[in-house]
Write an enzyme that holds these catalytic residues in place. Structure first.
Site: not given
Ligand code: OXD
Ligand code: MN
Length: 649
Positions: A108, A258-259, A266, A308, A311, A426-428, A558-559
């Site tokens: 982005r 992406g966004g 977004k 972003s 996690g 930032n690969s998705r 564990e969270n």
């Molecule tokens: C971000 C996403 O950048 O979810 O927040 O792609």
């Molecule tokens: Mn996001």
């Protein structure tokens, strides 16, 4: 009625072969002389037709394709993308594809993202004189028009204009909203099919000529006409992402990624969505939604906002380690929330898929995500393996040692030898949510799921305890406003630094952050008026480190221990102690039984006075610099109270 009797010539799938479109149409299935090669003019409402006519006049495409959302259409478009070299199949999996973008179009671009209103202060708080505002970018109506006029005319010459009808949220939900994205990218169409409910059903819903969000997108044509990578056309130098809330309009030029290009996410669900939410009295937030069932079978839902790439997807799909607990996922990125007639906050996930950050995702960190992505998924900028699969940092134990790896740039890459990352940070993966093994049975419920707690969090290596609860709604809103986190790769930031990211919404506010805070504060009254109360608010931090730089908390499954304490607090159990910053688990209240290695509870919950004196000072500076005129009194008061409590420590 005009009829299309043929759309595409069946495509050979050999690379390098330019796919041909047959444009023969029967009757009058044209717009401004441009043939509609898929779909029919008669399917479009008058408002959609006007939007389309204006876009055709501006962009001058060669042909128009009204997207139906069907399997055949998707297969054809994937074939076209394959033939163009934009994507390659991943034969190791089922209907999975790998796209490689132009290396200059990978994230982005916040600096090129603008909101247009008549007055600047409607969009962004006025910062202190001499200070750069960091809470969004404003563009004037004149600037907006000029930006469009100087980029869009003729930008789709030689290309197909796709008309994508889509719904954010289940099509029949009263909380959902519809959009039409006009785009010249088949990659965007295929991704929108995963990320939204897309196709004819939405057109049918819009047939009564009701309103929709207008989204216009072009990958663009550089001013000199030179496209450096024909398989991924883009115009990085002139990329711009524009929003005009007053017109419910989004215009995006120059990026396919992406966004920037999947405008439902977004741009619509957060930026335009937050402006609609303000008008209509609800919340559009950068939050995951998760259901937790305790050993007694009692189920509660929570939402959580992290910046972003911090996690959210891992938490949304967590396998709890605590015996007897189950967790189910409703969404991993965005929540639309509204108080119902009884004053209960309810949330829907407006999305239909996950557009998750790949690196760091593995069978160890997020097996549910891994088991989601091996069918019907489009991967972007990850590495490829010679056995037809994918690879990214974190998957080292999940590939056979004899495969060869090709990095995201298409170059040979060797594990343990190559110095650059195999996958772009930032690969998705872009995968259907319905494939998630722990998708919640109520994830598509029209009325949304009831929300019992709101969590804010970030990457805070120092000073911030594992979990604390806000003392009140106003204090919780303050905690959201003061969120800070280490920067990540999701946007164009360089290097690691602690950055203010209020409500994890800094890049996504659709209107002045001061007004956004007032809107949040007003929610308490809204709930109470309806006979309910707002959820409790918590802050969590899985990322605290010790003096040697080692994480103090094991994280991941564990969270669930932290969530268990939160559930007990939702039930008002007396399992907390007050501290100057909020409520933390009382001694022994956080279940640490059976942890693989012991944790230093004292250090995890330490609240160092010097750190917090600096923290409150930095929050004050942030407010003074960024919103000297727009900060609501209640938030200033909360900061003042926190400062006094910390000083008295
Ligand atoms: C971000 C996403 O950048 O979810 O927040 O792609
Ligand atoms: Mn996001």
């Amino acid at each position: 009625m005009p009829q299309v009797f043929e759309t595409y010539i069946p495509l050979p799938t050999t690379l390098g072969c330019t796919p041909k479109l047959r444009t023969a149409t029967k009757g009058n299935n044209v717009i401004r002389g441009v043939p509609i090669v898929n779909g029919e003019l008669g399917q479009l409402s008058a408002k959609i037709r006007t939007f389309l006519e204006e876009s055709v006049a501006l962009c001058q495409p060669d042909r128009i394709h009204i997207v139906d959302g069907g399997d055949k259409e998707s297969a054809t478009l994937l074939n076209i993308l394959h033939a163009q070299g934009t994507i390659q199949p991943l034969p190791k999996y089922d209907n999975c594809w790998l796209a490689r973008t132009n290396p200059t179009d990978v994230a982005r671009v916040e600096s090129k993202t603008f909101i247009c209103t008549d007055k600047r202060e409607q969009t962004i708080p006025t910062p202190k004189a001499g200070v750069n505002g960091t809470l969004g970018n404003w563009i004037s109506p004149e600037g907006y028009d000029t930006a469009i006029r100087s980029r869009f005319p003729g930008c789709m010459k030689g290309r197909t204009m796709f008309v994508v009808p889509f719904s954010m949220g289940p099509i029949a939900s009263p909380l959902s909203k519809f959009g039409i994205e006009i785009t010249d990218s088949a990659y965007v169409v295929c991704s929108m099919r995963i990320m939204t409910r897309m196709g004819l059903e939405v057109l049918e819903k819009l047939a009564d000529n009701s309103d929709f969000i207008k989204c216009l997108h072009s990958v663009g044509t550089p001013i000199n006409g030179k496209i450096s990578m024909p398989s991924w056309p883009c115009d990085p130098e002139r990329t711009i992402i524009l929003h005009k809330p007053a017109n419910n309009e989004i215009v995006s030029y120059g990026s396919g990624y992406g966004g920037n290009s999947l405008l439902g996410k977004k741009c619509f669900a957060l930026r335009i969505g937050s402006t609609i939410a303000q008008r209509e009295g609800w919340l559009a937030e950068h939050m995951l939604i998760l259901g937790i069932t305790d050993p007694n079978g009692v189920k509660k839902y929570i939402v959580a906002a992290f910046p972003s790439a911090c996690g959210k997807t891992n938490l949304a799909m967590m396998n709890p380690t605590l015996p007897g607990y189950t967790m189910e996922c409703v969404g991993d990125d965005i929540a639309w929330m509204k108080f119902d007639s009884k004053g209960q906050l309810r949330a829907i996930n407006p999305e239909n898929g996950f557009f998750g950050v790949a690196p760091g995702t593995s069978m160890e960190t997020n097996p549910n995500a891994m088991n989601t992505v091996y069918k019907n998924t489009i991967f972007t900028n990850v590495a490829a393996t010679s056995d037809g699969g994918v690879f990214w940092e974190g998957m080292e134990k999940e590939i056979s040692p004899d495969v060869e790896i090709t990095d995201w740039l298409g170059q040979p890459w060797k594990l343990g030898v190559s110095k650059t990352p195999a996958a772009h940070p930032n690969s998705r993966f872009c995968a259907p949510a319905s494939q998630c093994p722990i998708i919640d049975s109520a994830w598509e419920d029209n009325e949304g799921v009831p929300i019992s707690a709101i969590l804010f969090g970030g990457r805070r290596p120092e000073g911030v305890p594992l979990v604390y609860e806000a003392n009140s709604w106003a204090h919780g809103v303050f905690v959201g406003s003061a969120m800070r986190s280490e920067t990540t790769a999701a946007a164009e930031h360089k290097g690691k630094m602690i950055m203010n990211d209020p409500f994890a919404m800094r890049p996504f506010f659709g209107y002045n952050f001061g007004d956004y805070l007032k809107h949040w504060l007003s929610m308490e009254q809204r709930a109470e008026k309806a006979g309910g109360h707002p959820p409790k608010i918590f802050h969590i931090n899985w990322f605290r480190k010790d003096a040697k730089g080692k994480f103090l908390w094991p994280g991941f499954g564990e969270n669930s221990r932290v969530l268990e304490w939160i559930l007990r607090r939702i039930d008002d159990q007396d399992c907390y102690r007050d501290t100057p910053i909020g409520r933390v688990p009382s001694a022994g209240a956080l279940n640490l039984d059976g942890l693989k290695s012991p944790v230093d509870e004292k250090e995890l919950f330490a609240i160092p006075k010097q750190f917090w004196l600096k923290e409150v000072d930095e929050i004050k500076q942030y407010y003074d610099n960024q919103l000297p005129h727009d900060l609501p009194q209640e938030i200033a008061k909360e900061l003042q109270k926190l400062t006094v409590r910390v000083e008295q420590m």
